[in-house]
Scaffold this motif. Sequence first.
Motif, PDB file in Angstrom:
ATOM      1  N   GLU A   1     129.080 -54.646  40.258  1.00 30.38           N
ATOM      2  CA  GLU A   1     129.938 -55.836  40.137  1.00 30.38           C
ATOM      3  C   GLU A   1     131.354 -55.428  39.735  1.00 30.38           C
ATOM      4  O   GLU A   1     132.339 -56.015  40.181  1.00 30.38           O
TER       5      GLU A   1
ATOM      6  N   ILE B   1     123.431 -53.054  38.680  1.00 33.26           N
ATOM      7  CA  ILE B   1     124.069 -54.272  39.208  1.00 33.26           C
ATOM      8  C   ILE B   1     125.408 -54.520  38.524  1.00 33.26           C
ATOM      9  O   ILE B   1     126.410 -54.846  39.178  1.00 33.26           O
ATOM     10  N   GLN B   2     125.432 -54.360  37.208  1.00 32.78           N
ATOM     11  CA  GLN B   2     126.675 -54.589  36.481  1.00 32.78           C
ATOM     12  C   GLN B   2     127.753 -53.601  36.919  1.00 32.78           C
ATOM     13  O   GLN B   2     128.923 -53.982  37.103  1.00 32.78           O
TER      14      GLN B   2
ATOM     15  N   PHE C   1     117.978 -51.820  36.630  1.00 30.28           N
ATOM     16  CA  PHE C   1     118.716 -52.574  37.638  1.00 30.28           C
ATOM     17  C   PHE C   1     119.835 -53.402  37.020  1.00 30.28           C
ATOM     18  O   PHE C   1     120.834 -53.703  37.690  1.00 30.28           O
TER      19      PHE C   1
ATOM     20  N   LYS D   1     120.806 -55.739  47.633  1.00 28.06           N
ATOM     21  CA  LYS D   1     121.517 -54.643  48.291  1.00 28.06           C
ATOM     22  C   LYS D   1     120.867 -53.309  47.964  1.00 28.06           C
ATOM     23  O   LYS D   1     120.704 -52.453  48.838  1.00 28.06           O
ATOM     24  N   PHE D   2     120.495 -53.131  46.693  1.00 32.63           N
ATOM     25  CA  PHE D   2     119.848 -51.880  46.285  1.00 32.63           C
ATOM     26  C   PHE D   2     118.505 -51.704  47.008  1.00 32.63           C
ATOM     27  O   PHE D   2     118.178 -50.615  47.467  1.00 32.63           O
TER      28      PHE D   2
ATOM     29  N   ARG E   1     122.932 -58.557  32.008  1.00 28.98           N
ATOM     30  CA  ARG E   1     122.656 -58.680  33.445  1.00 28.98           C
ATOM     31  C   ARG E   1     121.149 -58.610  33.724  1.00 28.98           C
ATOM     32  O   ARG E   1     120.666 -59.234  34.663  1.00 28.98           O
TER      33      ARG E   1
ATOM     34  N   GLN F   1     123.735 -64.676  42.232  1.00 27.62           N
ATOM     35  CA  GLN F   1     124.664 -63.572  42.486  1.00 27.62           C
ATOM     36  C   GLN F   1     124.031 -62.241  42.094  1.00 27.62           C
ATOM     37  O   GLN F   1     124.147 -61.236  42.809  1.00 27.62           O
ATOM     38  N   THR F   2     123.329 -62.227  40.959  1.00 29.17           N
ATOM     39  CA  THR F   2     122.667 -61.001  40.497  1.00 29.17           C
ATOM     40  C   THR F   2     121.559 -60.592  41.459  1.00 29.17           C
ATOM     41  O   THR F   2     121.416 -59.413  41.799  1.00 29.17           O
TER      42      THR F   2
ATOM     43  N   LEU G   1     119.022 -61.250  35.900  1.00 28.23           N
ATOM     44  CA  LEU G   1     118.130 -60.854  36.993  1.00 28.23           C
ATOM     45  C   LEU G   1     116.760 -61.510  36.833  1.00 28.23           C
ATOM     46  O   LEU G   1     116.223 -62.102  37.778  1.00 28.23           O
TER      47      LEU G   1
ATOM     48  N   THR H   1     122.963 -58.953  44.635  1.00 26.22           N
ATOM     49  CA  THR H   1     123.348 -57.556  44.440  1.00 26.22           C
ATOM     50  C   THR H   1     122.113 -56.670  44.347  1.00 26.22           C
ATOM     51  O   THR H   1     122.068 -55.571  44.916  1.00 26.22           O
ATOM     52  N   TRP H   2     121.121 -57.153  43.629  1.00 24.48           N
ATOM     53  CA  TRP H   2     119.848 -56.416  43.537  1.00 24.48           C
ATOM     54  C   TRP H   2     119.265 -56.188  44.932  1.00 24.48           C
ATOM     55  O   TRP H   2     118.760 -55.099  45.240  1.00 24.48           O
TER      56      TRP H   2
END
Length: 587
Positions: free
Chosen positions: A179, A175-176, A171, A242-243, A225, A235-236, A229, A239-240
């Motif tokens: 971004e 994630i990176q 992840f 979202k997955f 990253r 912020q991380t 996490l 995004t996680w």
Amino acid sequence: MASVTSLSDSVHQRLAAALSAALPQAGSADPLLRRSDRADFQANGILALAKKEKANPRELATQVVSGVESGELIKDVEVSGPGFLNITLTDRAITANLAARYADDTGRLGVPHTEQPGTTVVDYAQPNVAKEMHVGHLRSAVIGDAVVKLLEFTGENVVRRHHIGDWGTQFGMLIQYLEEHPHELDHKADEVSGEEAMSNLDRLYKAARGLFDADEEFKTRARRRVVDLQAGDPQTLATWQKFVDESKIYFFSVFEKLDMEIRDADIVGESGYNDMLAETCRLLEESGVAVRSEGALCVFFDDIKGPDGNPVPLIVQKSDGGYGYAATDLSAIRDRVFNLKANSIIYVVDARQSLHFKMVFETARRAGWLGDDVKAHQLAFGTVLGKDGKPFKTREGETVRLVDLLDEAIDRASAVVREKAQDLSEEEIAERGTQVGVGAVKYADLSTSANRDYKFDLDQMVSLNGDTSVYLQYAYARIQSILRKAGASRPAAHPELELHEAERALGLHADSFAATVAEAATEYAPHKLAAYLYQLASLYTTFYDKCPVLKAETQEQIENRLFLCDVTARTLHRGMDLLGIRTPERL
């Protein structure tokens, strides 16, 4: 409605009473009653009891027979061989007992609830975020769903848990990449189908992996990253999330195709226990259950050694401070025992993980989290094989996608339905084809003992002949057709009628539904219910061939045979429902 005492239980009670009266010094005695092909039931317990009490078994059997209270239940008891008892029931008892089950307007057919329900957590259907579900995910989902339904039906408090793979180093890479390439997932989650969502993630993963392997600077950023996490950087984590959300759209679409209910609240993945990992390690180390070895926190076992003869430990925390699967699984046990108040935890997991779970369970026992009052059990399942007897793969050697497998099963089943359909529209054929195809896949899995491998053969699965769900579904649909054609005649029990041999066999088997459900639930063995239903359909086929229903000799006989038909249909419907399989009214 109250539960209905089965015929076998009623006979058992009377034989046990006669045994105790004949040998009062022996206390309560088990007559060891079972179904027999020589009579309705056979009791074999007298032999062992006579040997223990130094009595003549045949004389004891004769004495028991003289003391059996028969009434309207037992027609005849005869002594056979060295002391067996062959018991034949009255036709009246068979019909009357079925009538009592038939009168249960709850749809339970007189099946009792457990008097002392516990709380069981069932861990099943565990897909991975950002990865497509494949044939390997089938058995955990199908077996777990059936076990949940069986336990709930018998009255157990069941907590469902889907331990999805949603944490770990991959992840950081994903994630990176997102971004740095934000346009890659610029759609809204609710505007795409599950397959599209997973296609987007699959494309994203391949692009991220390509860059990770080719660009050292990106690899460094991706690893950094992962640390963000695990540390909970907002912020991380966003995004996680979202997955996870994208993957859930896909999971729900696949489970919907499998005709399974998966609730969002029941999905508690690896990430759900992240805040517990450090405390789990501290508790294990402070109690001495785990020790430091070469910087890692390990649990050792005397009976688990590698090929070199050295102990193979369960690594709870790695030497670099990272946590492995063991820490997550042990934290999950703590949560399920202390927060969910579980008495039992069932893990529907591939047999190849048996060693891991053996070590995890033993560690939890040493820590005092599992014990006599809380038990954990791995319901280990075997591998899905192709027709060649090897693990099921595509022709290109790739793992078979679960969606593709289900689609092919539905296509094959739809062809079978279309061939047999007489008055079905194309829309109805499509609906029935889905129910038959998905049912065929589920039944092939559930009719095999979970710990065995089984061959995935769609031709056999959608066959109208043999031990298939299609055979059972057609038996049910045939009964519905008879009931529709009955006109003014309605199902009604007539205990005064003599029964044909085929009617007796069908009635006696239908009466054992409650006992079968209880056994399947207690042993977490859906295959025992599947075997029962196949035999029920087979006995119905014999009855249908030998006993005219709508053309029976008298009106009372027509009504009684319609009653036997309807009892059979209701039993098939309820039993198939407990396996997660539909029973269409028309096929």
